[in-house]
Design a protein around this motif. Sequence first.
Motif, PDB file in Angstrom:
ATOM      1  N   GLU A   8     -17.852   8.414 -32.390  1.00  0.00           N
ATOM      2  CA  GLU A   8     -18.693   8.662 -31.216  1.00  0.00           C
ATOM      3  C   GLU A   8     -18.009   8.195 -29.926  1.00  0.00           C
ATOM      4  N   HIS A   9     -17.370   7.031 -29.972  1.00  0.00           N
ATOM      5  CA  HIS A   9     -16.630   6.551 -28.804  1.00  0.00           C
ATOM      6  C   HIS A   9     -15.525   7.548 -28.436  1.00  0.00           C
ATOM      7  N   ALA A  12     -16.809  10.811 -26.871  1.00  0.00           N
ATOM      8  CA  ALA A  12     -17.193  10.620 -25.463  1.00  0.00           C
ATOM      9  C   ALA A  12     -15.956  10.532 -24.584  1.00  0.00           C
ATOM     10  N   ARG A  13     -14.930   9.856 -25.074  1.00  0.00           N
ATOM     11  CA  ARG A  13     -13.687   9.721 -24.307  1.00  0.00           C
ATOM     12  C   ARG A  13     -12.985  11.073 -24.171  1.00  0.00           C
ATOM     13  N   ASP A  74     -25.372   6.466 -29.202  1.00  0.00           N
ATOM     14  CA  ASP A  74     -25.808   7.508 -28.277  1.00  0.00           C
ATOM     15  C   ASP A  74     -26.692   6.944 -27.170  1.00  0.00           C
ATOM     16  N   TRP A  76     -26.047   4.397 -25.484  1.00  0.00           N
ATOM     17  CA  TRP A  76     -25.081   4.076 -24.421  1.00  0.00           C
ATOM     18  C   TRP A  76     -24.494   5.350 -23.830  1.00  0.00           C
ATOM     19  N   ILE A  77     -24.096   6.269 -24.695  1.00  0.00           N
ATOM     20  CA  ILE A  77     -23.433   7.482 -24.228  1.00  0.00           C
ATOM     21  C   ILE A  77     -24.363   8.339 -23.378  1.00  0.00           C
ATOM     22  N   LYS A  80     -24.467   8.885 -19.512  1.00  0.00           N
ATOM     23  CA  LYS A  80     -23.593   9.799 -18.776  1.00  0.00           C
ATOM     24  C   LYS A  80     -24.389  10.722 -17.854  1.00  0.00           C
ATOM     25  N   TYR A 103     -21.844   3.192 -20.701  1.00  0.00           N
ATOM     26  CA  TYR A 103     -21.062   4.426 -20.797  1.00  0.00           C
ATOM     27  C   TYR A 103     -19.682   4.257 -20.168  1.00  0.00           C
ATOM     28  N   ILE A 106     -17.350   2.514 -22.406  1.00  0.00           N
ATOM     29  CA  ILE A 106     -16.896   3.376 -23.499  1.00  0.00           C
ATOM     30  C   ILE A 106     -15.756   4.291 -23.046  1.00  0.00           C
ATOM     31  N   ILE A 107     -15.860   4.850 -21.834  1.00  0.00           N
ATOM     32  CA  ILE A 107     -14.866   5.836 -21.394  1.00  0.00           C
ATOM     33  C   ILE A 107     -13.792   5.228 -20.488  1.00  0.00           C
TER      34      ILE A 107
END
Length: 143
Positions: A8-9, A12-13, A74, A76-77, A80, A103, A106-107
């Motif tokens: 998942e990380h 997102a990246r 998700d 956290w994601i 976005k 977020y 993460i990115i």
Amino acid sequence: MLDVMLAEHNAARAEVGVGPVVLDADLNAAALAYAEVLIANGKFEHSPGASRPNQGENLWAGTASAFSFKQMVDGWINEKQFFRDGVFPDVSTTGQWQDVGHYTQIIWRNTTKIGCGIASNAQRDVLVCRYSPPGNFIGQRVF
């Protein structure tokens, strides 16, 4: 759990054109140890920065056994939706960087390693993820 967190990380990246991160055993152990502290003391707060040099940290908590690992990350994601590309901390359409801070960690382009751990009791699950090098530095671009 770790394979879901990593996937998942990295998804997102990839979505923003940032290279993947890898799992780190030391970060996994540190994240798990702190998740166990939070379960034991009943608190929900970030660890002192001095206790995790060169590590960022994301926290999540929810009702025990009610959420999948994907739903946890998700949470956290999904921040976005309020993210705008820019120089930190001016990266949120709400005007509050805290609305996107999980977020952006993460990115964050300079982060190369992550580690996650989850601890549970009868009431709740606590997820901790650690990031190295950490993100969310004032005056730097996210990616």
